[in-house]
Design a protein around this motif. Structure first.
Motif, PDB file in Angstrom:
ATOM      1  N   ASP A  22       5.885  87.110 -60.734  1.00 43.78           N
ATOM      2  CA  ASP A  22       5.269  85.560 -60.992  1.00 43.78           C
ATOM      3  C   ASP A  22       6.535  85.043 -59.754  1.00 43.78           C
ATOM      4  O   ASP A  22       6.099  83.946 -58.691  1.00 43.78           O
ATOM      5  CB  ASP A  22       6.630  84.496 -62.186  1.00 43.78           C
ATOM      6  N   TYR A  23       7.770  85.340 -58.993  1.00 44.12           N
ATOM      7  CA  TYR A  23       8.349  85.728 -57.544  1.00 44.12           C
ATOM      8  C   TYR A  23       7.348  85.920 -56.374  1.00 44.12           C
ATOM      9  O   TYR A  23       6.846  85.261 -55.809  1.00 44.12           O
ATOM     10  CB  TYR A  23       9.023  86.696 -57.854  1.00 44.12           C
ATOM     11  N   ASN A  24       6.414  86.758 -57.028  1.00 42.76           N
ATOM     12  CA  ASN A  24       5.081  87.194 -56.174  1.00 42.76           C
ATOM     13  C   ASN A  24       4.745  85.875 -55.714  1.00 42.76           C
ATOM     14  O   ASN A  24       3.927  85.878 -54.591  1.00 42.76           O
ATOM     15  CB  ASN A  24       4.465  88.646 -56.147  1.00 42.76           C
ATOM     16  N   ALA A  25       4.178  85.749 -56.717  1.00 37.14           N
ATOM     17  CA  ALA A  25       2.645  84.339 -56.568  1.00 37.14           C
ATOM     18  C   ALA A  25       3.848  83.609 -55.564  1.00 37.14           C
ATOM     19  O   ALA A  25       3.010  82.801 -54.879  1.00 37.14           O
ATOM     20  CB  ALA A  25       2.208  84.243 -58.101  1.00 37.14           C
ATOM     21  N   PHE A  26       4.732  82.555 -56.087  1.00 39.24           N
ATOM     22  CA  PHE A  26       5.657  81.670 -55.446  1.00 39.24           C
ATOM     23  C   PHE A  26       5.679  82.395 -53.846  1.00 39.24           C
ATOM     24  O   PHE A  26       4.977  81.143 -52.596  1.00 39.24           O
ATOM     25  CB  PHE A  26       6.952  81.626 -55.684  1.00 39.24           C
ATOM     26  N   VAL A  27       6.010  83.081 -53.471  1.00 39.11           N
ATOM     27  CA  VAL A  27       6.154  83.778 -52.391  1.00 39.11           C
ATOM     28  C   VAL A  27       5.149  83.715 -51.855  1.00 39.11           C
ATOM     29  O   VAL A  27       5.154  83.334 -50.564  1.00 39.11           O
ATOM     30  CB  VAL A  27       6.907  85.443 -52.706  1.00 39.11           C
ATOM     31  N   GLN A  28       3.982  84.234 -52.158  1.00 43.25           N
ATOM     32  CA  GLN A  28       2.535  84.123 -51.123  1.00 43.25           C
ATOM     33  C   GLN A  28       2.419  83.045 -51.215  1.00 43.25           C
ATOM     34  O   GLN A  28       1.340  83.065 -50.351  1.00 43.25           O
ATOM     35  CB  GLN A  28       1.576  84.857 -51.721  1.00 43.25           C
ATOM     36  N   ARG A  29       2.262  82.228 -51.862  1.00 43.14           N
ATOM     37  CA  ARG A  29       2.152  80.998 -51.766  1.00 43.14           C
ATOM     38  C   ARG A  29       2.775  80.086 -51.237  1.00 43.14           C
ATOM     39  O   ARG A  29       2.027  79.214 -50.064  1.00 43.14           O
ATOM     40  CB  ARG A  29       2.136  80.227 -53.038  1.00 43.14           C
ATOM     41  N   ARG A  30       4.078  80.565 -50.942  1.00 37.83           N
ATOM     42  CA  ARG A  30       4.354  80.063 -49.446  1.00 37.83           C
ATOM     43  C   ARG A  30       4.467  80.558 -48.568  1.00 37.83           C
ATOM     44  O   ARG A  30       4.519  79.418 -47.471  1.00 37.83           O
ATOM     45  CB  ARG A  30       5.856  79.892 -49.545  1.00 37.83           C
ATOM     46  N   GLY A  31       3.758  81.668 -48.442  1.00 39.39           N
ATOM     47  CA  GLY A  31       3.075  82.504 -46.795  1.00 39.39           C
ATOM     48  C   GLY A  31       4.504  83.060 -46.294  1.00 39.39           C
ATOM     49  O   GLY A  31       4.754  82.752 -45.383  1.00 39.39           O
ATOM     50  N   ASP A  32       5.929  83.363 -47.382  1.00 36.93           N
ATOM     51  CA  ASP A  32       6.948  83.744 -47.109  1.00 36.93           C
ATOM     52  C   ASP A  32       6.559  85.768 -47.237  1.00 36.93           C
ATOM     53  O   ASP A  32       5.758  85.545 -47.985  1.00 36.93           O
ATOM     54  CB  ASP A  32       7.901  84.001 -47.357  1.00 36.93           C
ATOM     55  N   ASP A  33       6.914  86.593 -46.366  1.00 36.03           N
ATOM     56  CA  ASP A  33       6.612  88.334 -46.568  1.00 36.03           C
ATOM     57  C   ASP A  33       8.181  88.224 -46.932  1.00 36.03           C
ATOM     58  O   ASP A  33       8.496  89.597 -46.669  1.00 36.03           O
ATOM     59  CB  ASP A  33       6.846  88.086 -44.837  1.00 36.03           C
ATOM     60  N   GLN A  34       8.492  88.264 -48.379  1.00 36.00           N
ATOM     61  CA  GLN A  34       9.656  88.677 -48.844  1.00 36.00           C
ATOM     62  C   GLN A  34       9.172  89.168 -50.623  1.00 36.00           C
ATOM     63  O   GLN A  34       9.751  88.960 -51.818  1.00 36.00           O
ATOM     64  CB  GLN A  34      10.542  86.833 -49.129  1.00 36.00           C
ATOM     65  N   GLN A  35       7.158  89.489 -50.565  1.00 37.07           N
ATOM     66  CA  GLN A  35       7.599  90.086 -52.050  1.00 37.07           C
ATOM     67  C   GLN A  35       8.203  91.421 -52.513  1.00 37.07           C
ATOM     68  O   GLN A  35       8.843  92.265 -51.587  1.00 37.07           O
ATOM     69  CB  GLN A  35       6.178  90.321 -52.128  1.00 37.07           C
ATOM     70  N   VAL A  36       8.367  91.627 -53.885  1.00 38.77           N
ATOM     71  CA  VAL A  36       9.266  92.965 -54.665  1.00 38.77           C
ATOM     72  C   VAL A  36       7.870  94.215 -54.309  1.00 38.77           C
ATOM     73  O   VAL A  36       7.383  93.246 -55.683  1.00 38.77           O
ATOM     74  CB  VAL A  36      10.140  92.833 -54.843  1.00 38.77           C
ATOM     75  N   ARG A  37       8.561  94.710 -55.106  1.00 42.25           N
ATOM     76  CA  ARG A  37       7.674  96.573 -56.463  1.00 42.25           C
ATOM     77  C   ARG A  37       8.476  96.458 -56.621  1.00 42.25           C
ATOM     78  O   ARG A  37       9.307  97.352 -56.623  1.00 42.25           O
ATOM     79  CB  ARG A  37       6.713  96.721 -55.366  1.00 42.25           C
ATOM     80  N   LEU A  38       8.818  96.329 -58.430  1.00 44.03           N
ATOM     81  CA  LEU A  38      10.227  96.529 -59.325  1.00 44.03           C
ATOM     82  C   LEU A  38       9.578  97.725 -60.642  1.00 44.03           C
ATOM     83  O   LEU A  38       7.967  97.026 -60.463  1.00 44.03           O
ATOM     84  CB  LEU A  38      10.499  95.666 -59.491  1.00 44.03           C
ATOM     85  N   ALA A  39       9.952  98.737 -60.921  1.00 44.64           N
ATOM     86  CA  ALA A  39       9.671  99.018 -62.567  1.00 44.64           C
ATOM     87  C   ALA A  39      10.479  99.433 -63.044  1.00 44.64           C
ATOM     88  O   ALA A  39      12.128  99.532 -61.777  1.00 44.64           O
ATOM     89  CB  ALA A  39       8.494 100.025 -61.891  1.00 44.64           C
ATOM     90  N   GLY A  40      10.785  99.623 -63.646  1.00 48.37           N
ATOM     91  CA  GLY A  40      11.909 100.027 -64.677  1.00 48.37           C
ATOM     92  C   GLY A  40      12.689  98.828 -64.955  1.00 48.37           C
ATOM     93  O   GLY A  40      12.591  97.731 -65.278  1.00 48.37           O
ATOM     94  N   ASP A  41      13.856  99.205 -64.774  1.00 46.60           N
ATOM     95  CA  ASP A  41      14.962  98.267 -64.886  1.00 46.60           C
ATOM     96  C   ASP A  41      15.728  98.154 -63.143  1.00 46.60           C
ATOM     97  O   ASP A  41      17.329  97.292 -63.539  1.00 46.60           O
ATOM     98  CB  ASP A  41      16.692  99.291 -65.273  1.00 46.60           C
ATOM     99  N   ALA A  42      14.511  98.468 -62.967  1.00 46.17           N
ATOM    100  CA  ALA A  42      15.267  97.850 -61.188  1.00 46.17           C
ATOM    101  C   ALA A  42      14.661  96.674 -61.241  1.00 46.17           C
ATOM    102  O   ALA A  42      14.324  96.068 -61.838  1.00 46.17           O
ATOM    103  CB  ALA A  42      14.216  98.521 -60.245  1.00 46.17           C
ATOM    104  N   ALA A  43      16.140  95.740 -59.792  1.00 44.45           N
ATOM    105  CA  ALA A  43      16.293  94.451 -60.122  1.00 44.45           C
ATOM    106  C   ALA A  43      16.765  93.977 -58.459  1.00 44.45           C
ATOM    107  O   ALA A  43      16.990  94.991 -57.880  1.00 44.45           O
ATOM    108  CB  ALA A  43      17.491  94.219 -61.060  1.00 44.45           C
ATOM    109  N   VAL A  44      16.126  92.466 -58.109  1.00 42.81           N
ATOM    110  CA  VAL A  44      16.816  92.250 -56.321  1.00 42.81           C
ATOM    111  C   VAL A  44      17.440  91.365 -56.554  1.00 42.81           C
ATOM    112  O   VAL A  44      16.958  90.353 -57.501  1.00 42.81           O
ATOM    113  CB  VAL A  44      15.231  92.290 -56.026  1.00 42.81           C
TER     114      VAL A  44
END
Length: 655
Positions: A386-408
């Protein structure tokens, strides 16, 4: 001959000297009246959306500008009286008492001030149209500014004129009554003596200045500032002011004294220009210290207001990235909000829903969010997709790649975004009766929801958002973790939607704990505030430059007049005009360059360490700061060239 006739005769006889004082008064009145005319112009007032903040800023800026003008005019009057002390002594010798002298000076300054008030008011009124258009351009408004001479601006300028005249009269009284008759005749004949220098004091001055600059350059993360911020601030202030004073009072003289013992000192014209400086150091210490510290403050002022203005447009968007965002509590409220937007004339360009889980922090929030006191209580959990979708819609280069218990964490407003060292830091949250530990792998300076806002109070609190993996989000959702839905709207002309935002705020916040954020609540306030700050700062810089030019001009005029006898002797000894000009250039270069170097160095270190390092996402600001420093250097170089020509003409005058 009465006092009025004598005053008129004095003006005709010493027209050049009176012109210098009159121009000083005229410039002060012109700048203040142009500033007041802009502030009281009806076209500008009609365009403003935050008139109360504007009025408060105007009063503060006016007080500071009047203070600068007052100091500027008093310095000019001090020079004016000093140059006339011999003339005043003759009047006293012929039987005039102090009351007569003061009355004569009162009439003279009143007449000069009245002429300056009329001419300065006319010129200031003409300039106000240009400055008004500039202010509207800074605020990005299309309002046409008409030429106007507001009555309130005229009254304010008359009041300032009265204050200036009273202050000048008091200063004249103190200057005339505190000296003896013999001092009036010898005022222009008193020669400076070379100052006694001490190697210990010279080294102390160099150490104080150098250590203060080193402490500033060390950055606010150094041990000095983190552990002893108050003591460090006091030491830096003492080091810069006291070190600069000793640098000119002792170090410069000591340096010349050491140089005089070298083998090459007697070669060329070195002896001629250095000997003059040695005799002038005592009287010039305060002037050189003032120029150095003044240069620091002037460059800091211009850089600060320019940086503040430059970052506001983008900073507001970063702090409130959504045109309208609020927590949805019922379908009825959602329908009422949508209807209000459609009826406002602001077209809906996009609408989105964002579902976030609610949790409480178990670990100290400072681990994930810098300055947690600015964040709302509780944690909002967003899935990476959901976060990456919003970032992409805004055109910002702030996407994340997370798995397991990782958090930002979205720790919006950090000075420097930092990845977390190692494999991550444990950050525990509580959802209901269960607890979950995430590995915080990054603190990102980014906003998903941004600050909550209020049409009156502007920004309130930031939403604390933690981005987690899709699997972790789905698991928490399935376990019954509380969820909130946020509605987000993109609207047309969002920066001009204050009225709409006020209406929506009333609809959404019937429950006062409901999150609401509007770009318009902050945009006009921030842009108008930063524009006014830049505009007032430009006026302060303008009057400050005139003040600096007057200090330099009057100093060189006095020193050149006192040096005429020495230059006459040099001419008799066969020294040519070209050689004299060379001596003057070297002498003034030493005087001009010496205060400029520590001034510009101090200002750059402060700007770099405490402003630019905090806004690293704006790389163009460094070039702007260097441009301002370069512009100041060129203006200062212009002062130097004008001063050398002025010094040469006066010193070589034969009559």
């Amino acid at each position: 001959m009465n006092l009025l006739e004598l005053s008129l005769k004095n003006v005709r006889r010493s027209f050049g000297l009176y012109t210098i004082y009159g121009i000083s008064m005229l410039i002060g009145i012109m700048i203040f009246f142009s500033f007041s005319s802009v502030m009281y112009n009806d076209d500008i007032l009609d365009a403003l959306k935050n008139i109360q903040n504007f009025d408060a800023g105007f009063l503060i800026a006016s007080a500071v500008i009047v203070s600068f003008i007052l100091l500027f005019v008093l310095y000019a009057n001090s020079f004016f009286i000093r140059q006339r002390k011999k003339e005043l002594g003759l009047y006293m010798l012929y039987g005039m008492n102090e009351r007569h002298l003061l009355s004569m000076l009162f009439y003279e300054t009143l007449a000069i001030g009245a002429v300056a008030l009329v001419i300065g008011g006319l010129l200031g009124g003409l300039l106000s149209k240009v400055f008004g258009a500039l202010l509207m351009n800074l605020m990005k408004y299309d309002q046409v500014v008409s030429l106007d001479f507001p009555v309130r601006a005229i009254i304010a300028s008359v009041i300032v004129f009265v204050v200036l005249h009273v202050a000048v009269s008091i200063q004249s009284y103190l200057l005339v009554t505190r000296v003896q008759l013999i001092d009036l005749f010898r005022a222009k004949e008193q020669q400076e003596k070379p100052i006694r220098t001490s190697a210990a004091l010279a080294i102390l001055g160099f150490f104080l200045l150098g250590s203060a600059l080193a402490m500033i350059g060390g950055g606010k993360q150094s041990a000095f500032w983190t552990d002893y911020s108050g003591v460090s601030l006091i030491y830096c202030a003492i080091g810069i002011i006291g070190g600069t004073y000793l640098f000119f009072r002792q170090f410069a003289g000591w340096l010349l004294q050491v140089w005089s013992r070298t083998r090459g000192y007697l070669s060329g014209n070195t002896t001629l220009w250095t000997s003059a400086i040695r005799f002038q150091i005592r009287g010039n210490t305060l002037n050189l210290t003032f120029i150095s510290l003044f240069s620091t403050m002037l460059v800091l002022l211009v850089c600060f207001v320019s940086i503040n203005y430059s970052v506001q447009f983008e900073a507001v968007g970063r702090n409130l990235p959504n045109d309208i965002a609020y927590e949805s509590k019922s379908a009825a409220v959602d329908a009422e909000v949508k209807q209000a937007i459609q009826a406002s004339g602001h077209g809906i360009e996009g609408s989105y829903s964002l579902k976030l889980l609610r949790a409480k922090a178990v670990t100290d929030p400072v681990v994930a969010f810098e300055n947690p006191e600015y964040f709302s209580p509780g944690i909002l959990l967003a899935s990476a997709s959901d976060y990456n979708a919003f970032v992409q819609r805004r055109g910002d280069d702030q996407q994340v790649r997370l798995a397991g218990d990782a958090a930002v964490s979205l720790s919006q407003g950090m000075d420097v975004p930092l990845p977390v060292a190692g494999s991550g830091t444990d950050f525990a949250i509580r959802t209901g009766s269960s607890q979950k530990v995430f590995k915080l792998v990054e603190k990102k300076d980014y906003a998903l929801l941004g600050w909550s806002s209020d049409p009156v109070l502007s920004m309130n609190k930031k939403a604390a958002v933690l981005i987690i993996s899709d699997d972790a989000f789905a698991s928490l959702k399935a376990s019954g973790t509380a969820m909130s839905t946020f509605q987000i709207y993109d609207i047309a002309d969002a920066g001009d939607a204050e009225s709409l935002s006020e209406q929506l705020h009333g609809i959404v916040t019937k429950d006062p704990e409901t999150y609401y954020s509007s770009f318009a609540d902050v945009y006009s306030k921030q842009i108008e505030g930063s524009s006014l700050l830049l505009f007032a700062g430009a006026f302060l810089a303008l009057i400050a430059l005139f003040a600096l030019a007057s200090v330099i001009y009057f100093k060189q005029l006095r020193e050149a007049t006192e040096a005429r006898r020495q230059f006459a002797i040099l001419r008799k000894l066969g020294v040519g005009r070209r050689e004299m000009m060379n001596v003057i250039r070297k002498q003034l270069l030493f005087v001009f360059a010496l205060p400029l170097l520590p001034g510009l160095l101090s200002s750059w270190l402060i700007i770099k360490t405490y402003i630019l390092d905090s806004v690293q996402d704006f790389p163009n600001l460094i070039g702007m700061v260097w441009g301002i420093i370069a512009l100041y250097f060129l203006i200062y170089a212009g002062f130097y060239l004008v001063s050398t020509n002025l010094y040469y003409r006066i010193a070589n005058r034969t009559t």
